[in-house]
Design a protein around this motif. Structure first.
Motif, PDB file in Angstrom:
ATOM      1  N   ALA A 171      23.197 -35.451  -3.368  1.00  0.00           N
ATOM      2  CA  ALA A 171      22.087 -35.577  -4.307  1.00  0.00           C
ATOM      3  C   ALA A 171      21.713 -37.123  -4.487  1.00  0.00           C
ATOM      4  CB  ALA A 171      22.475 -34.971  -5.639  1.00  0.00           C
ATOM      5  N   VAL A 172      22.673 -38.308  -4.747  1.00  0.00           N
ATOM      6  CA  VAL A 172      22.523 -39.388  -4.977  1.00  0.00           C
ATOM      7  C   VAL A 172      21.860 -39.967  -3.648  1.00  0.00           C
ATOM      8  CG1 VAL A 172      23.636 -41.758  -5.278  1.00  0.00           C
ATOM      9  CG2 VAL A 172      24.413 -39.604  -6.585  1.00  0.00           C
ATOM     10  N   TYR A 173      22.509 -39.847  -2.610  1.00  0.00           N
ATOM     11  CA  TYR A 173      21.906 -40.410  -1.301  1.00  0.00           C
ATOM     12  C   TYR A 173      20.506 -39.640  -1.038  1.00  0.00           C
ATOM     13  CZ  TYR A 173      21.124 -41.580   3.321  1.00  0.00           C
ATOM     14  OH  TYR A 173      20.661 -42.084   4.590  1.00  0.00           O
ATOM     15  N   SER A 174      20.040 -38.486  -1.217  1.00  0.00           N
ATOM     16  CA  SER A 174      18.819 -37.900  -1.188  1.00  0.00           C
ATOM     17  C   SER A 174      17.707 -38.605  -2.026  1.00  0.00           C
ATOM     18  CB  SER A 174      18.833 -36.279  -1.347  1.00  0.00           C
ATOM     19  OG  SER A 174      19.787 -35.678  -0.455  1.00  0.00           O
ATOM     20  N   ALA A 175      18.232 -38.732  -3.356  1.00  0.00           N
ATOM     21  CA  ALA A 175      17.439 -39.395  -4.307  1.00  0.00           C
ATOM     22  C   ALA A 175      17.157 -40.974  -4.194  1.00  0.00           C
ATOM     23  CB  ALA A 175      17.497 -38.885  -5.426  1.00  0.00           C
ATOM     24  N   LEU A 176      18.305 -41.546  -3.987  1.00  0.00           N
ATOM     25  CA  LEU A 176      18.119 -43.220  -4.055  1.00  0.00           C
ATOM     26  C   LEU A 176      18.487 -43.971  -2.842  1.00  0.00           C
ATOM     27  CD1 LEU A 176      20.561 -43.613  -7.249  1.00  0.00           C
ATOM     28  CD2 LEU A 176      18.227 -43.387  -7.003  1.00  0.00           C
ATOM     29  N   GLY A 177      18.893 -43.195  -1.807  1.00  0.00           N
ATOM     30  CA  GLY A 177      19.126 -43.754  -0.426  1.00  0.00           C
ATOM     31  C   GLY A 177      20.607 -44.558  -0.753  1.00  0.00           C
ATOM     32  N   TYR A 178      21.193 -45.275   0.261  1.00  0.00           N
ATOM     33  CA  TYR A 178      22.267 -46.002   0.236  1.00  0.00           C
ATOM     34  C   TYR A 178      21.999 -47.227   1.182  1.00  0.00           C
ATOM     35  CZ  TYR A 178      26.911 -47.744  -0.246  1.00  0.00           C
ATOM     36  OH  TYR A 178      27.924 -48.791  -0.504  1.00  0.00           O
ATOM     37  N   ALA A 179      21.747 -48.279   1.052  1.00  0.00           N
ATOM     38  CA  ALA A 179      21.318 -49.413   1.872  1.00  0.00           C
ATOM     39  C   ALA A 179      22.486 -49.746   2.818  1.00  0.00           C
ATOM     40  CB  ALA A 179      20.923 -50.730   1.052  1.00  0.00           C
TER      41      ALA A 179
ATOM     42  N   ALA B 231      11.703 -55.967  -7.572  1.00  0.00           N
ATOM     43  CA  ALA B 231      11.383 -56.323  -8.705  1.00  0.00           C
ATOM     44  C   ALA B 231      12.416 -56.613  -9.660  1.00  0.00           C
ATOM     45  CB  ALA B 231      10.293 -55.234  -9.379  1.00  0.00           C
ATOM     46  N   GLY B 232      13.663 -55.908  -9.424  1.00  0.00           N
ATOM     47  CA  GLY B 232      14.916 -56.174 -10.250  1.00  0.00           C
ATOM     48  C   GLY B 232      15.899 -55.502  -9.666  1.00  0.00           C
ATOM     49  N   ALA B 233      17.040 -55.570 -10.128  1.00  0.00           N
ATOM     50  CA  ALA B 233      18.424 -54.850  -9.878  1.00  0.00           C
ATOM     51  C   ALA B 233      19.196 -54.624 -11.183  1.00  0.00           C
ATOM     52  CB  ALA B 233      19.022 -55.828  -9.147  1.00  0.00           C
ATOM     53  N   VAL B 234      20.030 -53.528 -10.871  1.00  0.00           N
ATOM     54  CA  VAL B 234      21.131 -53.359 -12.014  1.00  0.00           C
ATOM     55  C   VAL B 234      22.630 -53.542 -11.249  1.00  0.00           C
ATOM     56  CG1 VAL B 234      21.781 -51.429 -13.639  1.00  0.00           C
ATOM     57  CG2 VAL B 234      19.547 -51.741 -13.060  1.00  0.00           C
ATOM     58  N   ALA B 235      23.570 -54.025 -12.113  1.00  0.00           N
ATOM     59  CA  ALA B 235      24.645 -54.153 -11.683  1.00  0.00           C
ATOM     60  C   ALA B 235      25.564 -53.346 -12.897  1.00  0.00           C
ATOM     61  CB  ALA B 235      25.247 -55.476 -11.545  1.00  0.00           C
ATOM     62  N   PHE B 236      26.270 -52.211 -12.232  1.00  0.00           N
ATOM     63  CA  PHE B 236      27.000 -51.350 -13.244  1.00  0.00           C
ATOM     64  C   PHE B 236      28.278 -51.027 -12.735  1.00  0.00           C
ATOM     65  CE2 PHE B 236      28.057 -47.371 -15.456  1.00  0.00           C
ATOM     66  CZ  PHE B 236      27.407 -47.630 -16.897  1.00  0.00           C
ATOM     67  N   ASP B 237      29.107 -51.300 -13.436  1.00  0.00           N
ATOM     68  CA  ASP B 237      30.871 -51.312 -13.252  1.00  0.00           C
ATOM     69  C   ASP B 237      30.965 -49.693 -13.393  1.00  0.00           C
ATOM     70  OD1 ASP B 237      31.245 -53.606 -12.174  1.00  0.00           O
ATOM     71  OD2 ASP B 237      32.050 -54.456 -14.020  1.00  0.00           O
ATOM     72  N   LEU B 238      31.439 -49.050 -12.524  1.00  0.00           N
ATOM     73  CA  LEU B 238      31.685 -47.680 -12.612  1.00  0.00           C
ATOM     74  C   LEU B 238      33.040 -47.398 -13.493  1.00  0.00           C
ATOM     75  CD1 LEU B 238      30.901 -46.564  -9.244  1.00  0.00           C
ATOM     76  CD2 LEU B 238      29.481 -46.275 -11.069  1.00  0.00           C
TER      77      LEU B 238
ATOM     78  N   PHE C 270      22.122 -51.176  -8.053  1.00  0.00           N
ATOM     79  CA  PHE C 270      20.944 -50.585  -8.026  1.00  0.00           C
ATOM     80  C   PHE C 270      19.800 -51.626  -7.781  1.00  0.00           C
ATOM     81  CE2 PHE C 270      23.617 -47.680 -10.451  1.00  0.00           C
ATOM     82  CZ  PHE C 270      23.410 -46.481  -9.803  1.00  0.00           C
ATOM     83  N   VAL C 271      18.830 -51.371  -6.916  1.00  0.00           N
ATOM     84  CA  VAL C 271      17.640 -52.031  -7.070  1.00  0.00           C
ATOM     85  C   VAL C 271      16.428 -51.274  -7.321  1.00  0.00           C
ATOM     86  CG1 VAL C 271      18.605 -53.584  -5.218  1.00  0.00           C
ATOM     87  CG2 VAL C 271      17.294 -51.763  -4.692  1.00  0.00           C
ATOM     88  N   PHE C 272      15.339 -51.921  -7.775  1.00  0.00           N
ATOM     89  CA  PHE C 272      13.851 -51.451  -8.096  1.00  0.00           C
ATOM     90  C   PHE C 272      12.970 -52.270  -7.248  1.00  0.00           C
ATOM     91  CE2 PHE C 272      15.628 -52.515 -11.965  1.00  0.00           C
ATOM     92  CZ  PHE C 272      14.623 -53.337 -12.757  1.00  0.00           C
ATOM     93  N   CYS C 273      12.212 -51.634  -6.428  1.00  0.00           N
ATOM     94  CA  CYS C 273      10.986 -52.296  -5.769  1.00  0.00           C
ATOM     95  C   CYS C 273       9.655 -51.830  -5.940  1.00  0.00           C
ATOM     96  CB  CYS C 273      11.277 -52.037  -4.257  1.00  0.00           C
ATOM     97  SG  CYS C 273      12.849 -52.689  -3.713  1.00  0.00           S
TER      98      CYS C 273
ATOM     99  N   LEU D 144      13.283 -46.621  -7.330  1.00  0.00           N
ATOM    100  CA  LEU D 144      14.798 -46.993  -7.520  1.00  0.00           C
ATOM    101  C   LEU D 144      15.719 -46.819  -6.201  1.00  0.00           C
ATOM    102  CD1 LEU D 144      17.034 -47.920  -9.764  1.00  0.00           C
ATOM    103  CD2 LEU D 144      17.453 -45.606 -10.039  1.00  0.00           C
ATOM    104  N   GLY D 145      16.654 -47.700  -5.953  1.00  0.00           N
ATOM    105  CA  GLY D 145      17.494 -47.563  -4.746  1.00  0.00           C
ATOM    106  C   GLY D 145      18.715 -47.934  -5.111  1.00  0.00           C
TER     107      GLY D 145
END
Length: 147
Positions: free
Chosen positions: A31-39, A99-106, A119-122, A131-132
């Motif tokens: 689901a994550v890959y389908s919605a956001l991809g993975y560069a 346009a931006g990015a998010v760094a989130f420690d899991l 994450f990035v947003f373009c 969001l990707g």
């Protein structure tokens, strides 16, 4: 495709990211890959790449002797990394559309880690960004492995 309003606040962007951290905690990598991809999938099955990045994490500092990892609920994470990243960065518009990015420690195994989901947003249209998921990795682990 997950859209982020262009006028979203940092808190709104983090809330969107947290929804996807919850999907990671359910181990629904497809689901994550389908919605956001993975560069960083590089032609490999993206859901498996996401799973592999989480599973190969190691930290002698925060998780000595632990070799099995899974993302857990961010609301109940206690201990581990004393300063987990939860950072939204905005960029000036340029030709790349970034346009931006998010760094989130899991949160892993109930504690905060230094395994960062980037994450990035373009630019998408006049009102939204898309969001990707760019990367999942630990700079400290990469440094240890290169030494």
């Amino acid at each position: 495709m997950i859209l982020v309003p262009q006028n979203a606040s940092q808190e709104q962007v983090l809330r969107i990211v947290l929804e996807w951290v919850e999907v990671l905690a359910k181990e629904d990598y497809r689901a994550v890959y389908s919605a956001l991809g993975y560069a960083l999938a590089f032609g490999e099955p993206g859901d498996e790449c996401i799973r592999a990045e989480i599973k190969k994490y190691r930290s002698p500092e925060y998780y000595p002797g632990i070799v099995d990892f899974r993302v857990t609920d961010w609301r109940t994470a206690i201990g581990g990394n004393p300063s987990p990243k939860k950072k939204v960065i905005w960029y000036k518009a340029n030709s790349t559309g970034l346009a931006g990015a998010v760094a989130f420690d899991l949160p892993l195994n109930g504690k905060w880690s230094d395994l960062t989901a980037d994450f990035v947003f373009c630019e998408h249209d006049d009102e939204t960004y898309v969001l990707g998921l760019e990367d999942i990795g630990s700079m400290a682990q990469r440094q240890r492995e290169s030494d």
